[in-house]
Enzyme design. Structure first.
Site, short mmCIF file in Angstrom:
data_model
loop_
_atom_site.label_atom_id
_atom_site.label_comp_id
_atom_site.label_asym_id
_atom_site.label_seq_id
_atom_site.Cartn_x
_atom_site.Cartn_y
_atom_site.Cartn_z
N ASN A 9 0.82 -0.90 -0.12
CA ASN A 9 0.10 0.03 0.27
C ASN A 9 0.82 1.22 -0.13
O ASN A 9 1.40 1.39 0.95
CB ASN A 9 -0.83 0.08 1.19
CG ASN A 9 -1.76 1.24 1.17
OD1 ASN A 9 -1.93 1.85 0.44
ND2 ASN A 9 -2.34 1.36 2.56
N LYS A 11 0.05 4.32 -0.40
CA LYS A 11 -0.46 5.42 0.01
C LYS A 11 0.08 6.71 -0.93
O LYS A 11 0.03 6.42 -2.15
CB LYS A 11 0.03 5.72 1.55
CG LYS A 11 -0.18 4.60 2.46
CD LYS A 11 0.00 5.02 3.62
CE LYS A 11 -0.12 3.50 4.65
NZ LYS A 11 -0.28 3.57 5.89
N HIS A 88 -10.04 2.13 4.21
CA HIS A 88 -8.74 2.52 5.31
C HIS A 88 -8.71 3.63 6.20
O HIS A 88 -9.48 4.49 6.17
CB HIS A 88 -7.49 2.71 4.26
CG HIS A 88 -6.25 2.34 4.94
ND1 HIS A 88 -5.67 3.55 5.54
CD2 HIS A 88 -5.20 1.64 4.75
CE1 HIS A 88 -4.35 3.20 6.04
NE2 HIS A 88 -4.16 1.95 5.49
N GLU A 90 -6.89 5.63 7.26
CA GLU A 90 -6.51 7.01 6.82
C GLU A 90 -7.77 7.57 6.18
O GLU A 90 -7.88 8.89 6.29
CB GLU A 90 -5.26 6.74 6.18
CG GLU A 90 -4.09 6.64 6.86
CD GLU A 90 -2.73 6.07 6.36
OE1 GLU A 90 -2.77 5.76 5.14
OE2 GLU A 90 -1.97 5.43 7.24
N GLU A 162 -6.20 -3.95 10.48
CA GLU A 162 -5.49 -2.90 10.62
C GLU A 162 -5.64 -2.18 12.22
O GLU A 162 -6.44 -0.85 11.94
CB GLU A 162 -5.30 -1.97 9.30
CG GLU A 162 -5.01 -2.71 8.14
CD GLU A 162 -4.27 -2.02 7.19
OE1 GLU A 162 -3.10 -2.08 6.96
OE2 GLU A 162 -4.68 -0.78 7.02
N GLY A 168 1.98 2.51 11.03
CA GLY A 168 2.55 3.35 10.86
C GLY A 168 3.64 3.94 11.92
O GLY A 168 4.34 4.83 12.08
N SER A 207 2.39 -1.95 10.73
CA SER A 207 3.99 -1.95 11.04
C SER A 207 4.28 -3.41 10.84
O SER A 207 5.20 -3.69 11.65
CB SER A 207 4.01 -1.49 12.57
OG SER A 207 3.91 -0.06 12.70
P1 PGA Z 1 2.04 0.41 7.79
O1 PGA Z 1 0.69 0.75 6.91
O2 PGA Z 1 2.84 -0.64 7.27
O3 PGA Z 1 3.29 1.85 7.34
O4 PGA Z 1 1.88 0.34 9.12
C1 PGA Z 1 -0.15 -0.32 6.88
C2 PGA Z 1 -1.46 0.16 5.98
O5 PGA Z 1 -1.79 1.37 6.24
O6 PGA Z 1 -1.92 -0.49 5.43
#
Ligand code: PGA
Length: 249
Positions: A9, A11, A88, A90, A162, A168, A207
């Site tokens: 992903n 982003k 997601h 976000e 998630e 993140g 993460s």
């Molecule tokens: P990350 O993000 O691996 O940077 O924690 C995962 C995601 O948001 O899909």
């Protein structure tokens, strides 16, 4: 045995050149289901150059019309996208997508036959006050409303658990926490759909990195991983593909 799924992903990262350079160095694998969720604007280019399915990170719930700045399911399909990430965290917590929006997007994906990955997961406060199962159940029930969908209609879908506090942050959930929630999601799905079997892969995201990916994916309840930060560097992502491809669970 289903192949484990690894979805990068990206982003809001990567220029056109960086995107193309990534896929030109991407490791081929017959034993891992590798996919990339890319920025909309590079989809056409990536579909032309990559050997793996390219998807998007969002789409509109509307079919077409006066929705300035939005991108429809038809458009991403036409561009060659093979899947879409929906809900997601976000999108939910930064862009203000509601449960209703996410449900409408799932409905749109089902209607148009677009495979999707529904993301869900609790925030830190939900875990601290013990309400995380309730939060996850509500997200699931709302997105996959059993009065709207049959189990069969959702067969093109995957779920990504998630936990928001793990995205993140460098702080992944523990194996026990992941296994507990994945099992809870499986049980909730079978309760919502009256025991109808839904062998939707449940991915974990939050993460995931080169150090923890193997143990997380060794859990039978984990169908794969949705990887943000650690998917941006093609060498790191390739190492993950090799590690998972070589694993015998
Ligand atoms: P990350 O993000 O691996 O940077 O924690 C995962 C995601 O948001 O899909």
């Amino acid at each position: 045995m289903m192949k484990k799924v690894l979805i990068a992903n990206w982003k809001m990262n990567k220029t056109r050149r960086e995107s193309l350079s990534f896929v030109s160095s991407l490791k081929k694998s017959d034993s891992v289901d590798v996919r990339i969720a890319a920025p909309y604007i590079w989809i056409v280019d990536l579909v032309e150059s990559a050997d793996v399915p390219i998807g998007t990170q969002n789409m509109s719930e509307y079919s077409h019309g006066a929705y300035t700045g939005e991108i429809s399911c038809q458009m991403i399909k036409d561009a060659g996208a093979k899947f879409v990430i929906l809900g997601h965290s976000e999108r939910r917590y930064i862009m203000g997508e509601s449960e209703e929006d996410v449900q409408a997007k799932v409905e749109r994906a089902v209607l148009e036959g677009m495979p999707f990955v529904l993301c869900l997961g609790e925030r830190a406060e939900d875990r601290e006050n013990g309400s995380f199962e309730k939060v996850i159940y509500e997200q699931l029930k709302s997105a996959f409303d059993p009065t709207t969908f049959t189990a069969d209609q959702l067969k093109n879908g995957m779920i990504a658990y998630e936990p928001v506090w793990a995205i993140g942050t460098g702080k992944s959930a523990t194996l026990e926490e992941i296994d507990h929630v994945h099992t809870f999601i499986q049980d909730s799905m079978s309760e919502l759909f009256d025991g109808d079997s839904l062998d939707m892969p449940i991915l974990y995201g939050g993460s995931v990195n080169l150090t923890n990916i193997q143990e997380i994916l060794s859990l039978p309840s984990v169908g794969g991983a949705l990887i943000g930060g650690a998917s941006l560097d093609v060498n790191v992502f390739n190492e993950m593909i090799i590690k998972i491809g070589e694993s015998r669970w």
